[in-house]
Design a protein around this motif. Structure first.
Motif, PDB file in Angstrom:
ATOM      1  N   ASN A 290       0.829  -1.194   0.000  1.00 59.20           N
ATOM      2  CA  ASN A 290       0.000   0.000   0.000  1.00 59.20           C
ATOM      3  C   ASN A 290       0.873   1.258   0.000  1.00 59.20           C
ATOM      4  OD1 ASN A 290      -2.238  -1.622   0.086  1.00 59.20           O
ATOM      5  ND2 ASN A 290      -2.515  -1.456   2.297  1.00 59.20           N
ATOM      6  N   LEU A 291       0.459   2.262  -0.780  1.00 58.87           N
ATOM      7  CA  LEU A 291       1.240   3.481  -0.925  1.00 58.87           C
ATOM      8  C   LEU A 291       0.454   4.694  -0.453  1.00 58.87           C
ATOM      9  CD1 LEU A 291       2.848   2.998  -4.461  1.00 58.87           C
ATOM     10  CD2 LEU A 291       3.973   2.780  -2.237  1.00 58.87           C
ATOM     11  N   VAL A 292       1.168   5.640   0.132  1.00 55.20           N
ATOM     12  CA  VAL A 292       0.618   6.921   0.539  1.00 55.20           C
ATOM     13  C   VAL A 292       1.461   7.993  -0.141  1.00 55.20           C
ATOM     14  CG1 VAL A 292       0.148   8.474   2.465  1.00 55.20           C
ATOM     15  CG2 VAL A 292      -0.155   6.003   2.748  1.00 55.20           C
ATOM     16  N   ILE A 293       0.875   8.735  -1.083  1.00 58.27           N
ATOM     17  CA  ILE A 293       1.635   9.683  -1.900  1.00 58.27           C
ATOM     18  C   ILE A 293       1.055  11.082  -1.716  1.00 58.27           C
ATOM     19  CG2 ILE A 293       2.350  10.294  -4.241  1.00 58.27           C
ATOM     20  CD1 ILE A 293       1.993   7.348  -4.996  1.00 58.27           C
ATOM     21  N   PRO A 294       1.798  12.017  -1.133  1.00 55.86           N
ATOM     22  CA  PRO A 294       1.309  13.402  -1.028  1.00 55.86           C
ATOM     23  C   PRO A 294       1.176  14.033  -2.416  1.00 55.86           C
ATOM     24  CG  PRO A 294       3.113  13.001   0.516  1.00 55.86           C
ATOM     25  CD  PRO A 294       3.071  11.826  -0.413  1.00 55.86           C
ATOM     26  N   LEU A 295       0.080  14.770  -2.619  1.00 59.97           N
ATOM     27  CA  LEU A 295      -0.173  15.472  -3.870  1.00 59.97           C
ATOM     28  C   LEU A 295      -0.171  16.971  -3.610  1.00 59.97           C
ATOM     29  CD1 LEU A 295      -3.124  13.584  -5.612  1.00 59.97           C
ATOM     30  CD2 LEU A 295      -0.775  13.738  -6.416  1.00 59.97           C
ATOM     31  N   GLY A 296       0.629  17.695  -4.398  1.00 63.93           N
ATOM     32  CA  GLY A 296       0.650  19.139  -4.293  1.00 63.93           C
ATOM     33  C   GLY A 296      -0.374  19.764  -5.223  1.00 63.93           C
ATOM     34  N   PHE A 297      -0.905  20.913  -4.811  1.00 64.13           N
ATOM     35  CA  PHE A 297      -1.902  21.625  -5.610  1.00 64.13           C
ATOM     36  C   PHE A 297      -1.561  23.111  -5.605  1.00 64.13           C
ATOM     37  CE2 PHE A 297      -5.902  24.137  -5.522  1.00 64.13           C
ATOM     38  CZ  PHE A 297      -6.329  23.886  -6.832  1.00 64.13           C
ATOM     39  N   ILE A 319      -6.697  -3.144  -7.255  1.00 66.34           N
ATOM     40  CA  ILE A 319      -6.086  -1.961  -6.640  1.00 66.34           C
ATOM     41  C   ILE A 319      -7.118  -0.838  -6.571  1.00 66.34           C
ATOM     42  CG2 ILE A 319      -4.232  -0.263  -6.796  1.00 66.34           C
ATOM     43  CD1 ILE A 319      -3.314  -3.129  -6.244  1.00 66.34           C
ATOM     44  N   ASN A 320      -7.262  -0.227  -5.407  1.00 67.06           N
ATOM     45  CA  ASN A 320      -8.165   0.899  -5.219  1.00 67.06           C
ATOM     46  C   ASN A 320      -7.388   2.199  -5.114  1.00 67.06           C
ATOM     47  OD1 ASN A 320     -10.466  -0.757  -5.146  1.00 67.06           O
ATOM     48  ND2 ASN A 320     -10.168  -1.162  -2.963  1.00 67.06           N
ATOM     49  N   LEU A 354      -2.807  10.753  -1.913  1.00 65.90           N
ATOM     50  CA  LEU A 354      -3.307   9.675  -2.767  1.00 65.90           C
ATOM     51  C   LEU A 354      -2.976   8.351  -2.099  1.00 65.90           C
ATOM     52  CD1 LEU A 354      -4.657   9.315  -5.611  1.00 65.90           C
ATOM     53  CD2 LEU A 354      -2.350   8.799  -6.448  1.00 65.90           C
ATOM     54  N   HIS A 355      -4.013   7.556  -1.866  1.00 69.82           N
ATOM     55  CA  HIS A 355      -3.845   6.219  -1.297  1.00 69.82           C
ATOM     56  C   HIS A 355      -4.008   5.192  -2.414  1.00 69.82           C
ATOM     57  CE1 HIS A 355      -4.162   7.652   2.912  1.00 69.82           C
ATOM     58  NE2 HIS A 355      -5.038   8.516   2.408  1.00 69.82           N
ATOM     59  N   ILE A 356      -2.984   4.426  -2.669  1.00 68.42           N
ATOM     60  CA  ILE A 356      -3.045   3.342  -3.646  1.00 68.42           C
ATOM     61  C   ILE A 356      -2.929   2.049  -2.857  1.00 68.42           C
ATOM     62  CG2 ILE A 356      -2.037   2.343  -5.739  1.00 68.42           C
ATOM     63  CD1 ILE A 356      -0.887   5.061  -6.387  1.00 68.42           C
ATOM     64  N   ILE A 357      -4.038   1.305  -2.785  1.00 69.03           N
ATOM     65  CA  ILE A 357      -4.109   0.208  -1.824  1.00 69.03           C
ATOM     66  C   ILE A 357      -4.759  -1.019  -2.446  1.00 69.03           C
ATOM     67  CG2 ILE A 357      -4.219   1.760   0.150  1.00 69.03           C
ATOM     68  CD1 ILE A 357      -7.205   1.395   0.202  1.00 69.03           C
ATOM     69  N   GLU A 358      -4.429  -2.168  -1.877  1.00 70.01           N
ATOM     70  CA  GLU A 358      -5.077  -3.408  -2.289  1.00 70.01           C
ATOM     71  C   GLU A 358      -6.519  -3.406  -1.802  1.00 70.01           C
ATOM     72  OE1 GLU A 358      -1.562  -6.685  -2.451  1.00 70.01           O
ATOM     73  OE2 GLU A 358      -2.304  -6.161  -0.470  1.00 70.01           O
ATOM     74  N   SER A 359      -7.368  -4.100  -2.520  1.00 71.63           N
ATOM     75  CA  SER A 359      -8.794  -4.075  -2.211  1.00 71.63           C
ATOM     76  C   SER A 359      -9.103  -4.610  -0.823  1.00 71.63           C
ATOM     77  CB  SER A 359      -9.577  -4.875  -3.261  1.00 71.63           C
ATOM     78  OG  SER A 359      -9.102  -6.215  -3.330  1.00 71.63           O
ATOM     79  N   ILE A 429      -0.290   5.689   9.786  1.00 69.36           N
ATOM     80  CA  ILE A 429      -0.239   4.344  10.351  1.00 69.36           C
ATOM     81  C   ILE A 429      -0.863   3.398   9.333  1.00 69.36           C
ATOM     82  CG2 ILE A 429      -0.862   2.836  12.265  1.00 69.36           C
ATOM     83  CD1 ILE A 429      -1.199   5.309  14.001  1.00 69.36           C
ATOM     84  N   LEU A 430      -0.073   2.487   8.807  1.00 66.39           N
ATOM     85  CA  LEU A 430      -0.537   1.531   7.804  1.00 66.39           C
ATOM     86  C   LEU A 430      -0.762   0.188   8.481  1.00 66.39           C
ATOM     87  CD1 LEU A 430       1.069   3.797   6.214  1.00 66.39           C
ATOM     88  CD2 LEU A 430       1.433   2.079   4.454  1.00 66.39           C
ATOM     89  N   ARG A 431      -2.035  -0.156   8.704  1.00 66.10           N
ATOM     90  CA  ARG A 431      -2.383  -1.452   9.272  1.00 66.10           C
ATOM     91  C   ARG A 431      -2.870  -2.375   8.166  1.00 66.10           C
ATOM     92  NH1 ARG A 431      -4.776  -0.402  15.309  1.00 66.10           N
ATOM     93  NH2 ARG A 431      -4.254   1.807  15.499  1.00 66.10           N
ATOM     94  N   LYS A 432      -3.120  -3.596   8.518  1.00 65.85           N
ATOM     95  CA  LYS A 432      -3.507  -4.586   7.511  1.00 65.85           C
ATOM     96  C   LYS A 432      -4.808  -4.213   6.825  1.00 65.85           C
ATOM     97  CE  LYS A 432      -4.350  -9.510   6.810  1.00 65.85           C
ATOM     98  NZ  LYS A 432      -4.392 -10.856   7.435  1.00 65.85           N
TER      99      LYS A 432
END
Length: 444
Positions: A290-297, A319-320, A354-359, A429-432
């Motif tokens: 799972n990824l956590v990506i900051p997005l600038g605007f 992938i969601n 942006l959260h890119i995560i498994e379903s 915090i990235l939990r299961k």
């Protein structure tokens, strides 16, 4: 050819010539380029010798500039304000603008063909845009930037990315991953000037006849996993790309393209960050967690904006993609809907995440519940939860740089000491089965 050779250009389009051998012209060879009025154009002459007379250059209604990367002044633009100035450096790019009426440039002379070479540089003393060089396609046909320049004689010590103007913004293309933003593409139009980047020393660009194509060639499609995000305010829009590539790393490399911000204030801007670099294209290693990506605007005007995801190219169906608005606490599934919001003028490196995560990850929350507390005191960060914490804690600064990563197993209370400067930080915090986030302030 016993008479004259003219490659026409008008408001409907521009002709293209790819010679298959030697062409002997008994008369005059002319290549035209039609340019509408009241906007800047990046242009490169398609003949071996030209002059500013072709551009009818003056200091008022017919503006012409070239870029000197070595200039130590406030910027690298050098004006050419008169006719009669020789323009004999093949592959040199120029910026021009006509404010009185549309203009059809007519380049006469020997049409460029065969292998051409252009040296490019990096100047540490230049105050802005160090290493950026304005070069151009010297042929009267499209030029294939290629997949890692595989049709060129050389692309030495230059990045895989190119940038060029499109309306009031910038389009990009990256040959390492075949990724583009804002309509950028692999095939550079005839006589189109564009930017390349040298990171140190000098570089060399050497296209050849095998690099030329007619512009009707099919556009390259990537086999890699690509996600494109688009932000728009009415007709004005901007794109940023996140891609996953077998040979990419999660640090800055050839799969990444730096962001060039629009010169027209009407265009909103969207970007990601790697350390101190703002990116139009963010190339990452293959997705495996799972990824956590900051997005600038960024916007310079008030308005109503929409962010949507498109081109889920080769993204696995499991992938969601979620967008989290840190200002308003909203969370949307970009796979199913767009996100609309209002903003005043701002340039925020992490307005969104942006959260890119498994379903299987079923919940993403902004921590407001009373069971989980994330807070700071001085330079320490504390995490308390009635439910035991098992997962990964990641702390980011406001530029998206990871300050700390820590794996935790079956703990209710966790404490971290941060030696970074005073300011705001993001705690993840990235939990299961969920991801939790909070912005905190660290200071003495």
């Amino acid at each position: 050819i016993t008479g004259n050779l003219t490659i026409n250009s008008d408001a409907t389009g521009t002709g293209s010539l790819v010679d298959k051998g030697t062409i002997t012209v008994g008369g005059t060879s002319t290549v035209e380029l039609y340019l509408p009025a009241n906007r800047w154009w990046y242009v490169t002459p398609p003949v071996t010798s030209s002059s500013s007379t072709v551009f009818d250059a003056n200091s008022t209604t017919h503006k012409l500039y070239w870029w000197n990367e070595t200039n130590t002044g406030t910027h690298g633009w050098i004006a050419i304000a008169t006719t009669g100035v020789a323009l004999n450096n093949v592959m040199q790019g120029f910026a021009c603008k006509y404010t009185d009426a549309a203009k059809t440039l007519q380049f006469t002379g020997t049409i460029v063909t065969g292998e051409q070479t252009r040296s490019v540089s990096y100047s540490a003393d230049a105050p802005n845009y160090n290493g950026f060089n304005l070069v151009g396609n010297p042929y009267p046909s499209a030029l294939d930037w290629g997949l890692n320049g595989n049709t060129w004689t050389s692309q030495t010590n230059v990045r895989t990315s190119i940038w060029y103007r499109k309306d009031g913004s910038f389009a990009t293309y990256n040959s390492a991953g075949g990724t583009s933003t804002n309509g950028g593409q692999r095939y550079i139009p005839a006589m189109q000037a564009f930017w390349v980047k040298v990171d140190a020393g000098t570089g060399t660009l050497t296209p050849n006849n095998a690099s030329r194509v007619h512009s009707s060639q099919a556009f390259y499609k990537s086999n890699n996993a690509i996600l494109k995000l688009i932000v728009n305010r009415g007709e004005y829009f901007d794109e940023t790309v996140i891609g996953f590539f077998e040979k990419a790393t999660n640090t800055f490399d050839s799969y990444d393209t730096e962001k060039w911000f629009a010169v027209d204030e009407n265009y909103p801007q969207l970007y990601t960050n790697i350390n101190d670099k703002k990116l139009a294209v963010n190339g990452l290693s293959p997705f495996n967690e799972n990824l956590v990506i900051p997005l600038g605007f960024k916007t310079e005007v008030n308005g109503k904006f929409t962010i949507k995801a498109s081109d889920f190219e080769n993204i696995d169906a499991g992938i969601n993609i979620y967008l989290e608005d840190l200002k308003h606490g909203n969370l949307v599934d970009l796979g199913n809907t767009a996100y609309t919001f209002y903003s005043e003028p701002v340039n925020n490196n992490n307005r969104f995440i942006l959260h890119i995560i498994e379903s299987g990850t079923t919940n993403i929350v902004n921590t407001n519940n009373e069971n989980l507390r994330i807070y700071s005191y001085g330079t320490n960060i504390y995490i308390n939860d009635n439910e035991k914490i098992s997962g990964t804690v990641i702390i980011y600064d406001m530029l998206g740089k990871i300050i700390l990563t820590k794996n935790i197993q079956n703990e209710n209370n966790v404490e971290f000491s941060i030696s970074s400067p005073t300011g705001f930080y993001l705690v993840k915090i990235l939990r299961k089965n969920r991801i939790q986030t909070k912005r905190i302030f660290i200071g003495n």
